[in-house]
Design a protein around this motif. Structure first.
Motif, PDB file in Angstrom:
ATOM      1  N   ILE A   1       0.842  -1.204   0.000  1.00 14.22           N
ATOM      2  CA  ILE A   1       0.000   0.000   0.000  1.00 14.22           C
ATOM      3  C   ILE A   1       0.873   1.247   0.000  1.00 14.22           C
ATOM      4  CG2 ILE A   1      -1.642   1.336   1.389  1.00 14.22           C
ATOM      5  CD1 ILE A   1      -2.859  -1.422   2.209  1.00 14.22           C
ATOM      6  N   GLY A   2       1.918   1.213   0.815  1.00 15.04           N
ATOM      7  CA  GLY A   2       2.852   2.341   0.821  1.00 15.04           C
ATOM      8  C   GLY A   2       3.497   2.540  -0.544  1.00 15.04           C
ATOM      9  N   GLY A   3       3.877   1.441  -1.182  1.00 16.03           N
ATOM     10  CA  GLY A   3       4.482   1.529  -2.507  1.00 16.03           C
ATOM     11  C   GLY A   3       3.521   2.060  -3.560  1.00 16.03           C
ATOM     12  N   MET A   4       2.260   1.631  -3.465  1.00 14.46           N
ATOM     13  CA  MET A   4       1.263   2.137  -4.410  1.00 14.46           C
ATOM     14  C   MET A   4       1.040   3.637  -4.225  1.00 14.46           C
ATOM     15  SD  MET A   4      -1.646  -0.838  -4.689  1.00 14.46           S
ATOM     16  CE  MET A   4      -1.669  -1.372  -2.989  1.00 14.46           C
ATOM     17  N   ILE A   5       0.988   4.080  -2.983  1.00 15.71           N
ATOM     18  CA  ILE A   5       0.802   5.505  -2.712  1.00 15.71           C
ATOM     19  C   ILE A   5       2.011   6.299  -3.206  1.00 15.71           C
ATOM     20  CG2 ILE A   5       0.631   7.229  -0.864  1.00 15.71           C
ATOM     21  CD1 ILE A   5      -1.106   5.139   0.654  1.00 15.71           C
ATOM     22  N   ALA A   6       3.212   5.792  -2.888  1.00 14.96           N
ATOM     23  CA  ALA A   6       4.433   6.493  -3.316  1.00 14.96           C
ATOM     24  C   ALA A   6       4.518   6.550  -4.844  1.00 14.96           C
ATOM     25  CB  ALA A   6       5.661   5.795  -2.739  1.00 14.96           C
ATOM     26  N   GLY A   7       4.182   5.460  -5.501  1.00 14.89           N
ATOM     27  CA  GLY A   7       4.207   5.446  -6.957  1.00 14.89           C
ATOM     28  C   GLY A   7       3.195   6.395  -7.559  1.00 14.89           C
ATOM     29  N   SER A   8       2.025   6.480  -6.961  1.00 15.40           N
ATOM     30  CA  SER A   8       0.995   7.387  -7.470  1.00 15.40           C
ATOM     31  C   SER A   8       1.396   8.842  -7.263  1.00 15.40           C
ATOM     32  CB  SER A   8      -0.337   7.120  -6.760  1.00 15.40           C
ATOM     33  OG  SER A   8      -0.815   5.847  -7.096  1.00 15.40           O
ATOM     34  N   VAL A   9       1.949   9.144  -6.092  1.00 15.60           N
ATOM     35  CA  VAL A   9       2.370  10.517  -5.809  1.00 15.60           C
ATOM     36  C   VAL A   9       3.492  10.933  -6.757  1.00 15.60           C
ATOM     37  CG1 VAL A   9       3.522  11.974  -4.081  1.00 15.60           C
ATOM     38  CG2 VAL A   9       1.610  10.517  -3.413  1.00 15.60           C
ATOM     39  N   ALA A  10       4.408  10.000  -7.038  1.00 15.07           N
ATOM     40  CA  ALA A  10       5.533  10.297  -7.933  1.00 15.07           C
ATOM     41  C   ALA A  10       5.105  10.307  -9.403  1.00 15.07           C
ATOM     42  CB  ALA A  10       6.648   9.286  -7.719  1.00 15.07           C
ATOM     43  N   GLY A  11       3.905   9.872  -9.671  1.00 18.14           N
ATOM     44  CA  GLY A  11       3.427   9.828 -11.051  1.00 18.14           C
ATOM     45  C   GLY A  11       4.014   8.666 -11.845  1.00 18.14           C
ATOM     46  N   ASN A  12       4.495   7.657 -11.131  1.00 15.03           N
ATOM     47  CA  ASN A  12       5.115   6.491 -11.774  1.00 15.03           C
ATOM     48  C   ASN A  12       4.127   5.327 -11.702  1.00 15.03           C
ATOM     49  OD1 ASN A  12       6.690   4.366 -12.639  1.00 15.03           O
ATOM     50  ND2 ASN A  12       8.506   5.015 -11.480  1.00 15.03           N
ATOM     51  N   ASN A  13       3.364   5.159 -12.765  1.00 17.13           N
ATOM     52  CA  ASN A  13       2.332   4.121 -12.773  1.00 17.13           C
ATOM     53  C   ASN A  13       2.921   2.714 -12.700  1.00 17.13           C
ATOM     54  OD1 ASN A  13       0.330   5.996 -12.875  1.00 17.13           O
ATOM     55  ND2 ASN A  13       0.065   5.892 -15.092  1.00 17.13           N
ATOM     56  N   ALA A  14       4.068   2.483 -13.309  1.00 16.85           N
ATOM     57  CA  ALA A  14       4.687   1.157 -13.273  1.00 16.85           C
ATOM     58  C   ALA A  14       5.069   0.774 -11.847  1.00 16.85           C
ATOM     59  CB  ALA A  14       5.911   1.115 -14.182  1.00 16.85           C
ATOM     60  N   PHE A  15       5.584   1.730 -11.101  1.00 14.07           N
ATOM     61  CA  PHE A  15       5.962   1.494  -9.705  1.00 14.07           C
ATOM     62  C   PHE A  15       4.725   1.139  -8.877  1.00 14.07           C
ATOM     63  CE2 PHE A  15       7.311   2.902  -5.445  1.00 14.07           C
ATOM     64  CZ  PHE A  15       8.562   2.315  -5.356  1.00 14.07           C
ATOM     65  N   ALA A  16       3.658   1.921  -9.043  1.00 20.14           N
ATOM     66  CA  ALA A  16       2.420   1.679  -8.303  1.00 20.14           C
ATOM     67  C   ALA A  16       1.811   0.336  -8.692  1.00 20.14           C
ATOM     68  CB  ALA A  16       1.426   2.807  -8.555  1.00 20.14           C
ATOM     69  N   MET A  17       1.854   0.028  -9.978  1.00 22.72           N
ATOM     70  CA  MET A  17       1.286  -1.236 -10.458  1.00 22.72           C
ATOM     71  C   MET A  17       2.084  -2.430  -9.926  1.00 22.72           C
ATOM     72  SD  MET A  17      -1.282  -1.879 -12.189  1.00 22.72           S
ATOM     73  CE  MET A  17      -1.986  -2.362 -13.706  1.00 22.72           C
ATOM     74  N   THR A  18       3.399  -2.308  -9.871  1.00 20.18           N
ATOM     75  CA  THR A  18       4.247  -3.392  -9.348  1.00 20.18           C
ATOM     76  C   THR A  18       3.889  -3.700  -7.906  1.00 20.18           C
ATOM     77  OG1 THR A  18       6.041  -2.780 -10.833  1.00 20.18           O
ATOM     78  CG2 THR A  18       6.627  -4.080  -8.897  1.00 20.18           C
ATOM     79  N   PHE A  19       3.764  -2.669  -7.091  1.00 14.07           N
ATOM     80  CA  PHE A  19       3.414  -2.897  -5.684  1.00 14.07           C
ATOM     81  C   PHE A  19       1.989  -3.407  -5.534  1.00 14.07           C
ATOM     82  CE2 PHE A  19       7.296  -0.652  -4.812  1.00 14.07           C
ATOM     83  CZ  PHE A  19       7.727  -1.235  -3.626  1.00 14.07           C
ATOM     84  N   GLY A  20       1.092  -2.993  -6.407  1.00 16.35           N
ATOM     85  CA  GLY A  20      -0.274  -3.509  -6.386  1.00 16.35           C
ATOM     86  C   GLY A  20      -0.316  -4.996  -6.702  1.00 16.35           C
ATOM     87  N   LEU A  21       0.456  -5.401  -7.699  1.00 19.80           N
ATOM     88  CA  LEU A  21       0.511  -6.829  -8.052  1.00 19.80           C
ATOM     89  C   LEU A  21       1.182  -7.650  -6.953  1.00 19.80           C
ATOM     90  CD1 LEU A  21       1.354  -6.559 -11.854  1.00 19.80           C
ATOM     91  CD2 LEU A  21      -0.795  -7.308 -10.815  1.00 19.80           C
ATOM     92  N   LEU A  22       2.197  -7.079  -6.327  1.00 19.00           N
ATOM     93  CA  LEU A  22       2.862  -7.764  -5.213  1.00 19.00           C
ATOM     94  C   LEU A  22       1.881  -7.989  -4.060  1.00 19.00           C
ATOM     95  CD1 LEU A  22       5.653  -8.739  -4.131  1.00 19.00           C
ATOM     96  CD2 LEU A  22       5.879  -6.474  -3.125  1.00 19.00           C
ATOM     97  N   THR A  23       1.086  -6.981  -3.781  1.00 17.76           N
ATOM     98  CA  THR A  23       0.077  -7.098  -2.724  1.00 17.76           C
ATOM     99  C   THR A  23      -0.978  -8.140  -3.090  1.00 17.76           C
ATOM    100  OG1 THR A  23       0.432  -4.796  -2.106  1.00 17.76           O
ATOM    101  CG2 THR A  23      -1.617  -5.794  -1.381  1.00 17.76           C
ATOM    102  N   ALA A  24      -1.416  -8.137  -4.330  1.00 15.07           N
ATOM    103  CA  ALA A  24      -2.407  -9.117  -4.777  1.00 15.07           C
ATOM    104  C   ALA A  24      -1.854 -10.536  -4.686  1.00 15.07           C
ATOM    105  CB  ALA A  24      -2.837  -8.812  -6.213  1.00 15.07           C
TER     106      ALA A  24
END
Length: 101
Positions: A18-41
């Motif tokens: 969740i922290g990674g998804m938030i950080a990726g979204s704030v940074a505007g890096n969709n790949a980063f947010a998506m990676t952490f989302g898939l890891l969580t899933a």
């Protein structure tokens, strides 16, 4: 690995995810947010599988054995075994069965 340990690991991975998804979204890096989302899933899927394959702990499982255990305690007490010590031994065995240690 016990189901409790799996739950703890999944919670830690999900919190980090969740922290990674938030950080990726704030940074505007969709790949980063998506990676952490898939890891969580994936972690949640592992929890679902671990729960599905683990043996349920039902208190009713040993209810049928109660009268037999009492009869065996009575038989051993009738042979001269100290009944109080025998009951303490049975209680210790039950605790070992509950905790798995």
């Amino acid at each position: 690995m016990t189901p409790g340990v799996v739950r703890g690991v999944v919670m830690a991975v999900c919190a980090a995810g969740i922290g990674g998804m938030i950080a990726g979204s704030v940074a505007g890096n969709n790949a980063f947010a998506m990676t952490f989302g898939l890891l969580t899933a994936a972690a949640v899927l592992c929890l679902i599988v671990a729960t599905a394959v683990s043996r349920p702990r039902t208190p009713e499982a040993g209810q049928d054995a109660g009268p037999e255990v009492e009869a065996r305690i009575a038989a051993l007490a009738g042979q001269g075994v100290d009944e109080q010590a025998l009951r303490e031994l049975v209680q210790a065995a039950v605790e070992v069965g509950r905790t798995g240690r």
